[in-house]
Design a protein around this motif. Structure first.
Motif, short mmCIF file in Angstrom:
data_model
loop_
_atom_site.label_atom_id
_atom_site.label_comp_id
_atom_site.label_asym_id
_atom_site.label_seq_id
_atom_site.Cartn_x
_atom_site.Cartn_y
_atom_site.Cartn_z
N MET A 83 66.65 66.23 32.27
CA MET A 83 66.83 66.67 33.64
C MET A 83 65.95 67.88 33.95
SD MET A 83 68.48 69.12 35.69
CE MET A 83 69.77 69.80 34.67
N PHE A 84 65.92 68.86 33.02
CA PHE A 84 65.10 70.05 33.22
C PHE A 84 63.61 69.69 33.26
CE2 PHE A 84 68.73 72.55 31.28
CZ PHE A 84 69.05 73.19 32.47
N ASP A 85 63.19 68.79 32.36
CA ASP A 85 61.78 68.39 32.33
C ASP A 85 61.35 67.74 33.64
OD1 ASP A 85 61.48 69.35 29.79
OD2 ASP A 85 61.57 67.40 28.79
N LYS A 86 62.18 66.82 34.14
CA LYS A 86 61.85 66.13 35.38
C LYS A 86 61.85 67.11 36.56
CE LYS A 86 62.99 62.22 38.34
NZ LYS A 86 62.76 63.01 39.56
N TRP A 87 62.86 67.98 36.61
CA TRP A 87 62.94 68.96 37.70
C TRP A 87 61.73 69.87 37.70
CZ3 TRP A 87 63.34 74.31 37.14
CH2 TRP A 87 63.58 75.02 38.33
N GLN A 88 61.39 70.36 36.53
CA GLN A 88 60.24 71.27 36.43
C GLN A 88 58.93 70.56 36.77
OE1 GLN A 88 59.27 74.92 33.70
NE2 GLN A 88 59.28 73.08 32.47
N ASN A 89 58.79 69.34 36.30
CA ASN A 89 57.58 68.58 36.60
C ASN A 89 57.43 68.32 38.09
OD1 ASN A 89 55.28 66.79 35.59
ND2 ASN A 89 56.49 65.32 36.77
N ASP A 90 58.55 67.99 38.75
CA ASP A 90 58.50 67.75 40.20
C ASP A 90 58.07 69.00 40.96
OD1 ASP A 90 59.32 65.18 39.76
OD2 ASP A 90 61.42 65.53 40.30
N ILE A 91 58.58 70.17 40.55
CA ILE A 91 58.23 71.42 41.21
C ILE A 91 56.75 71.72 41.02
CG2 ILE A 91 58.57 73.93 41.19
CD1 ILE A 91 60.87 72.51 42.47
N LEU A 92 56.28 71.57 39.79
CA LEU A 92 54.87 71.87 39.49
C LEU A 92 53.92 70.91 40.20
CD1 LEU A 92 55.17 72.69 35.68
CD2 LEU A 92 54.77 74.29 37.55
N MET A 93 54.30 69.63 40.26
CA MET A 93 53.46 68.64 40.94
C MET A 93 53.41 68.94 42.43
SD MET A 93 52.11 66.66 38.75
CE MET A 93 51.53 65.35 39.85
N ASP A 94 54.53 69.36 43.00
CA ASP A 94 54.56 69.71 44.42
C ASP A 94 53.67 70.91 44.70
OD1 ASP A 94 55.76 69.32 47.11
OD2 ASP A 94 56.54 71.33 46.74
N LYS A 95 53.70 71.90 43.82
CA LYS A 95 52.83 73.06 43.99
C LYS A 95 51.37 72.67 43.91
CE LYS A 95 55.62 77.05 42.69
NZ LYS A 95 55.68 78.25 41.85
N LYS A 96 51.06 71.78 42.97
CA LYS A 96 49.67 71.36 42.81
C LYS A 96 49.16 70.64 44.06
CE LYS A 96 46.64 69.02 39.53
NZ LYS A 96 45.79 68.40 40.57
N LYS A 97 50.02 69.78 44.64
CA LYS A 97 49.63 69.09 45.85
C LYS A 97 49.37 70.07 47.00
CE LYS A 97 52.08 64.74 44.95
NZ LYS A 97 53.18 63.84 45.38
N GLN A 98 50.23 71.09 47.10
CA GLN A 98 50.05 72.09 48.14
C GLN A 98 48.73 72.86 47.95
OE1 GLN A 98 53.47 74.66 48.39
NE2 GLN A 98 54.92 72.96 48.57
N GLU A 99 48.40 73.15 46.72
CA GLU A 99 47.14 73.84 46.45
C GLU A 99 45.94 72.95 46.76
OE1 GLU A 99 47.45 75.07 42.44
OE2 GLU A 99 48.92 76.66 42.84
N ASP A 100 46.05 71.65 46.42
CA ASP A 100 44.94 70.72 46.68
C ASP A 100 44.71 70.52 48.18
OD1 ASP A 100 44.63 70.46 43.98
OD2 ASP A 100 45.74 68.55 43.83
N ASN A 101 45.77 70.65 48.96
CA ASN A 101 45.65 70.43 50.40
C ASN A 101 45.16 71.65 51.15
OD1 ASN A 101 46.55 67.78 50.16
ND2 ASN A 101 48.71 68.36 50.42
N LYS A 102 45.04 72.77 50.50
CA LYS A 102 44.57 73.99 51.18
C LYS A 102 43.09 73.92 51.45
CE LYS A 102 48.09 77.17 49.42
NZ LYS A 102 48.35 78.35 48.58
#
Length: 312
Positions: free
Chosen positions: A293-312
């Motif tokens: 659960m922690f791995d999936k939660w953390q991965n989702d947060i990090l992937m979301d941050k990466k997408k936000q950075e890529d869209n800047k």
């Protein structure tokens, strides 16, 4: 690079208690270190035995500990485990009763293991490694004196005081132990933090769940430590893969706490509905469930941050 322990990791760390008599009592000087560690591991199982009511008709507590389990924990072969058990038996510290096949249940049961109380020498209760205590060396006045300067009187007083301040479950009736456990569990949140207003890694629902399902304070403590270990291991794994980052579980407390509560409910439901023997190690199962659960939660947060950075 070697990492230092932070406060969260120290609180989450699991440990065993090593009985001092195994090293200090000359009667047991011939035991090997493997023998001593085995005794400690078996003694630790008594908490689990009490929570499962593994108490015989004479009110003696026993444990189940297979040769394979001991072999894995001691990192030795099966023959050596057998020799370790025999040495503990010869030292008067262990008894084994064969359960075998129960025709009523139509099941084979493992051996019952009973630890035996050691033979204490009164002087074992006094440190033999120093002639003066730290209190005596500090110059702080003693709270009382031995008027007759009689060492035997001092030993008797020490034994009496030790007995009065021994909070082992062996010193209470089963009814008293049950009442004590219930009180500690009903105030679990305050017990963990020392302040009922202090922020907790777990929310109130999770704490109540743990207190409801784990029948002893020791069990509740192990459950919480297992969750924290899963969280810390998940974070360390992420750091090893992507390097240092500023993502901490505490930053997302409300969301994460709800996820932990939901995962706990699913876990307890699985424990209740699973067929007997299907889940061999409930503690490991909890760790894996929480870790995923922690791995999936953390991965989702990090992937979301990466997408936000890529869209800047």
């Amino acid at each position: 690079m070697t990492k230092r322990f932070n406060a969260t990791q120290i609180n989450a760390e699991l440990f065993w208690k090593f009985p001092k008599f195994l090293s200090e009592n000359k009667k047991y000087a011939d035991l090997t270190n493997d023998d001593r560690v085995a005794y400690m591991l078996i003694k630790d199982r008594y908490r689990y035995s009490l929570s499962n009511n593994w108490i015989d008709k004479d009110k003696n507590v026993y444990v189940y500990f297979t040769i394979e389990e001991l072999r894995q924990l001691l990192h030795v072969g099966k023959n050596k485990v057998t020799r370790i058990k025999n040495r503990l038996i010869d030292a008067g510290l262990l008894e084994i009763e064969k359960d075998g096949f129960n025709p009523k249940d139509k099941k084979n049961y493992p051996d019952r293991i009973y630890l035996l109380q050691p033979e204490y020498d009164p002087t074992d209760l006094i440190s033999q490694n120093s002639h003066a205590s730290a209190l005596e060396q500090s110059g702080i006045p003693k709270m009382g004196t031995n008027k007759d300067n009689n060492s035997s009187d001092t030993i008797k007083d020490t034994i009496k005081d030790t007995d009065q301040w021994n909070f082992s479950t062996n010193n209470y009736t089963p009814e008293q132990v049950a009442a004590q456990n219930q009180d500690l569990l009903s105030h679990l949140g305050e017990t963990l933090t020392g302040d009922k207003e202090a922020p907790m890694f777990l929310n109130k629902d999770s704490i109540n769940l743990i207190a409801k399902w784990l029948r002893t304070p020791e069990g509740a403590s192990e459950c919480i430590s297992t969750i924290l270990n899963a969280a810390n291991d998940s974070r360390k794994n992420a750091e090893s893969q992507i390097g240092h980052h500023e993502l901490y579980f505490e930053d997302y407390n409300s969301e994460l706490k709800r996820k932990v509560t939901n995962r706990l409910r699913r876990y307890f439901n699985k424990m209740r509905t699973a067929k007997d023997g299907k889940i061999e190690n409930p503690k490991n199962y909890l760790y894996v469930s929480m870790r995923n659960m922690f791995d999936k939660w953390q991965n989702d947060i990090l992937m979301d941050k990466k997408k936000q950075e890529d869209n800047k």
